[in-house]
Design a protein around this motif. Structure first.
Motif, PDB file in Angstrom:
ATOM      1  N   THR A   1      -1.590  -3.464  -4.016  1.00 45.56           N
ATOM      2  CA  THR A   1      -1.232  -4.522  -4.951  1.00 45.56           C
ATOM      3  C   THR A   1      -0.528  -5.651  -4.212  1.00 45.56           C
ATOM      4  OG1 THR A   1       0.986  -3.690  -5.486  1.00 45.56           O
ATOM      5  CG2 THR A   1      -0.848  -2.823  -6.802  1.00 45.56           C
ATOM      6  N   CYS A   2      -0.354  -6.739  -4.933  1.00 48.66           N
ATOM      7  CA  CYS A   2       0.518  -7.794  -4.444  1.00 48.66           C
ATOM      8  C   CYS A   2       1.965  -7.347  -4.703  1.00 48.66           C
ATOM      9  CB  CYS A   2       0.229  -9.110  -5.165  1.00 48.66           C
ATOM     10  SG  CYS A   2       0.660  -9.110  -6.921  1.00 48.66           S
ATOM     11  N   GLY A   3       2.908  -8.099  -4.233  1.00 50.89           N
ATOM     12  CA  GLY A   3       4.312  -7.748  -4.423  1.00 50.89           C
ATOM     13  C   GLY A   3       4.737  -7.677  -5.874  1.00 50.89           C
ATOM     14  N   MET A   4       4.070  -8.428  -6.755  1.00 48.70           N
ATOM     15  CA  MET A   4       4.411  -8.445  -8.178  1.00 48.70           C
ATOM     16  C   MET A   4       3.590  -7.432  -8.979  1.00 48.70           C
ATOM     17  SD  MET A   4       4.668 -12.481  -8.862  1.00 48.70           S
ATOM     18  CE  MET A   4       5.875 -13.519  -8.040  1.00 48.70           C
ATOM     19  N   GLY A   5       2.608  -6.792  -8.351  1.00 49.06           N
ATOM     20  CA  GLY A   5       1.779  -5.812  -9.035  1.00 49.06           C
ATOM     21  C   GLY A   5       0.710  -6.401  -9.924  1.00 49.06           C
ATOM     22  N   MET A   6       0.488  -7.719  -9.859  1.00 51.75           N
ATOM     23  CA  MET A   6      -0.503  -8.362 -10.723  1.00 51.75           C
ATOM     24  C   MET A   6      -1.906  -8.342 -10.104  1.00 51.75           C
ATOM     25  SD  MET A   6       1.854 -11.540 -11.977  1.00 51.75           S
ATOM     26  CE  MET A   6       0.548 -12.329 -12.865  1.00 51.75           C
ATOM     27  N   LEU A   7      -1.987  -8.503  -8.791  1.00 52.86           N
ATOM     28  CA  LEU A   7      -3.277  -8.450  -8.090  1.00 52.86           C
ATOM     29  C   LEU A   7      -3.435  -7.031  -7.561  1.00 52.86           C
ATOM     30  CD1 LEU A   7      -2.949 -11.775  -6.068  1.00 52.86           C
ATOM     31  CD2 LEU A   7      -4.153 -11.412  -8.235  1.00 52.86           C
ATOM     32  N   ARG A   8      -4.605  -6.445  -7.795  1.00 55.91           N
ATOM     33  CA  ARG A   8      -4.808  -5.035  -7.439  1.00 55.91           C
ATOM     34  C   ARG A   8      -6.156  -4.830  -6.773  1.00 55.91           C
ATOM     35  NH1 ARG A   8      -1.675  -1.431  -9.924  1.00 55.91           N
ATOM     36  NH2 ARG A   8      -0.135  -2.246 -11.336  1.00 55.91           N
ATOM     37  N   GLY A   9      -6.219  -3.780  -5.978  1.00 56.06           N
ATOM     38  CA  GLY A   9      -7.475  -3.396  -5.353  1.00 56.06           C
ATOM     39  C   GLY A   9      -7.409  -1.933  -4.994  1.00 56.06           C
ATOM     40  N   SER A  10      -8.512  -1.412  -4.494  1.00 54.82           N
ATOM     41  CA  SER A  10      -8.576   0.009  -4.106  1.00 54.82           C
ATOM     42  C   SER A  10      -9.282   0.142  -2.773  1.00 54.82           C
ATOM     43  CB  SER A  10      -9.350   0.826  -5.138  1.00 54.82           C
ATOM     44  OG  SER A  10      -8.702   0.806  -6.374  1.00 54.82           O
ATOM     45  N   LEU A  11      -8.798   1.086  -1.988  1.00 60.17           N
ATOM     46  CA  LEU A  11      -9.436   1.494  -0.757  1.00 60.17           C
ATOM     47  C   LEU A  11     -10.001   2.882  -1.017  1.00 60.17           C
ATOM     48  CD1 LEU A  11      -9.954   1.355   2.342  1.00 60.17           C
ATOM     49  CD2 LEU A  11      -7.676   2.360   2.619  1.00 60.17           C
ATOM     50  N   VAL A  12     -11.315   3.035  -0.821  1.00 54.34           N
ATOM     51  CA  VAL A  12     -11.969   4.312  -1.054  1.00 54.34           C
ATOM     52  C   VAL A  12     -12.294   4.934   0.296  1.00 54.34           C
ATOM     53  CG1 VAL A  12     -13.932   5.501  -2.089  1.00 54.34           C
ATOM     54  CG2 VAL A  12     -12.934   3.523  -3.243  1.00 54.34           C
TER      55      VAL A  12
ATOM     56  N   LEU B 282      -4.197   5.117   9.121  1.00 56.12           N
ATOM     57  CA  LEU B 282      -5.028   6.276   9.449  1.00 56.12           C
ATOM     58  C   LEU B 282      -4.971   7.251   8.271  1.00 56.12           C
ATOM     59  CD1 LEU B 282      -6.818   7.669  11.488  1.00 56.12           C
ATOM     60  CD2 LEU B 282      -4.786   8.686  12.489  1.00 56.12           C
ATOM     61  N   PRO B 283      -5.940   7.142   7.331  1.00 56.46           N
ATOM     62  CA  PRO B 283      -5.957   8.063   6.195  1.00 56.46           C
ATOM     63  C   PRO B 283      -6.126   9.499   6.669  1.00 56.46           C
ATOM     64  CG  PRO B 283      -7.463   6.223   5.837  1.00 56.46           C
ATOM     65  CD  PRO B 283      -7.027   6.165   7.267  1.00 56.46           C
ATOM     66  N   GLN B 284      -5.360  10.396   6.100  1.00 56.77           N
ATOM     67  CA  GLN B 284      -5.404  11.809   6.469  1.00 56.77           C
ATOM     68  C   GLN B 284      -6.316  12.620   5.549  1.00 56.77           C
ATOM     69  OE1 GLN B 284      -3.813  12.956   9.302  1.00 56.77           O
ATOM     70  NE2 GLN B 284      -3.468  10.771   9.594  1.00 56.77           N
ATOM     71  N   GLN B 285      -6.765  11.985   4.458  1.00 59.00           N
ATOM     72  CA  GLN B 285      -7.621  12.684   3.500  1.00 59.00           C
ATOM     73  C   GLN B 285      -8.493  11.685   2.761  1.00 59.00           C
ATOM     74  OE1 GLN B 285      -4.577  14.499   1.159  1.00 59.00           O
ATOM     75  NE2 GLN B 285      -4.401  12.785  -0.233  1.00 59.00           N
ATOM     76  N   ALA B 286      -9.556  12.183   2.159  1.00 59.61           N
ATOM     77  CA  ALA B 286     -10.425  11.353   1.328  1.00 59.61           C
ATOM     78  C   ALA B 286      -9.715  11.060   0.015  1.00 59.61           C
ATOM     79  CB  ALA B 286     -11.737  12.077   1.063  1.00 59.61           C
ATOM     80  N   GLY B 287     -10.086   9.956  -0.610  1.00 61.36           N
ATOM     81  CA  GLY B 287      -9.509   9.623  -1.907  1.00 61.36           C
ATOM     82  C   GLY B 287      -9.569   8.136  -2.166  1.00 61.36           C
ATOM     83  N   THR B 288      -9.034   7.734  -3.294  1.00 62.86           N
ATOM     84  CA  THR B 288      -8.939   6.331  -3.679  1.00 62.86           C
ATOM     85  C   THR B 288      -7.473   5.943  -3.630  1.00 62.86           C
ATOM     86  OG1 THR B 288     -10.900   6.511  -5.083  1.00 62.86           O
ATOM     87  CG2 THR B 288      -9.425   4.656  -5.507  1.00 62.86           C
ATOM     88  N   PHE B 289      -7.167   4.908  -2.874  1.00 66.04           N
ATOM     89  CA  PHE B 289      -5.798   4.476  -2.652  1.00 66.04           C
ATOM     90  C   PHE B 289      -5.654   3.029  -3.134  1.00 66.04           C
ATOM     91  CE2 PHE B 289      -7.112   7.535   0.534  1.00 66.04           C
ATOM     92  CZ  PHE B 289      -6.149   8.514   0.391  1.00 66.04           C
ATOM     93  N   THR B 290      -4.700   2.782  -3.986  1.00 65.27           N
ATOM     94  CA  THR B 290      -4.518   1.447  -4.543  1.00 65.27           C
ATOM     95  C   THR B 290      -3.647   0.595  -3.633  1.00 65.27           C
ATOM     96  OG1 THR B 290      -2.611   2.109  -5.852  1.00 65.27           O
ATOM     97  CG2 THR B 290      -4.752   2.259  -6.920  1.00 65.27           C
TER      98      THR B 290
ATOM     99  N   MET C  77       0.882  -1.169   0.000  1.00 67.47           N
ATOM    100  CA  MET C  77       0.000   0.000   0.000  1.00 67.47           C
ATOM    101  C   MET C  77       0.919   1.219   0.000  1.00 67.47           C
ATOM    102  SD  MET C  77      -2.958  -1.191   2.679  1.00 67.47           S
ATOM    103  CE  MET C  77      -4.253  -0.155   1.994  1.00 67.47           C
ATOM    104  N   PRO C  78       1.404   1.611  -1.178  1.00 64.78           N
ATOM    105  CA  PRO C  78       2.431   2.655  -1.247  1.00 64.78           C
ATOM    106  C   PRO C  78       2.027   4.004  -0.681  1.00 64.78           C
ATOM    107  CG  PRO C  78       1.666   2.051  -3.449  1.00 64.78           C
ATOM    108  CD  PRO C  78       1.039   1.095  -2.491  1.00 64.78           C
ATOM    109  N   ASP C  79       0.752   4.386  -0.777  1.00 62.21           N
ATOM    110  CA  ASP C  79       0.320   5.682  -0.245  1.00 62.21           C
ATOM    111  C   ASP C  79       0.465   5.766   1.271  1.00 62.21           C
ATOM    112  OD1 ASP C  79      -0.510   6.967  -2.701  1.00 62.21           O
ATOM    113  OD2 ASP C  79      -2.170   5.552  -2.730  1.00 62.21           O
TER     114      ASP C  79
END
Length: 62
Positions: free
Chosen positions: A49-60, A39-47, A19-21
């Motif tokens: 991934t798995c370690g290889m970047g093949m599996l992805r998701g988002s936290l809104v 603890l998100p400091q702002q609203a937004g969509t945060f991606t 979770m790079p953000d």
């Protein structure tokens, strides 16, 4: 905020969560739940991934 990640298989691609953000990198053991606290400091969509970047998701955050 606490997120639960359950890994229900042993594919090597899914053994790591990035979770790079939030500067988060966690190992995800097979057939176990891993808790990730952040603890998100702002609203937004945060991606994430798995370690290889093949599996992805988002936290809104609203």
């Amino acid at each position: 905020m606490q997120l639960s990640f359950y890994r229900d298989e042993e594919n090597s691609c899914s053994e790591e969560l990035l979770m790079p953000d939030f500067s988060i990198r966690r190992d995800l053991p097979a057939f176990k739940t891993t808790l990730v606290e952040l603890l998100p400091q702002q609203a937004g969509t945060f991606t994430f991934t798995c370690g290889m970047g093949m599996l992805r998701g988002s936290l809104v955050v609203k």
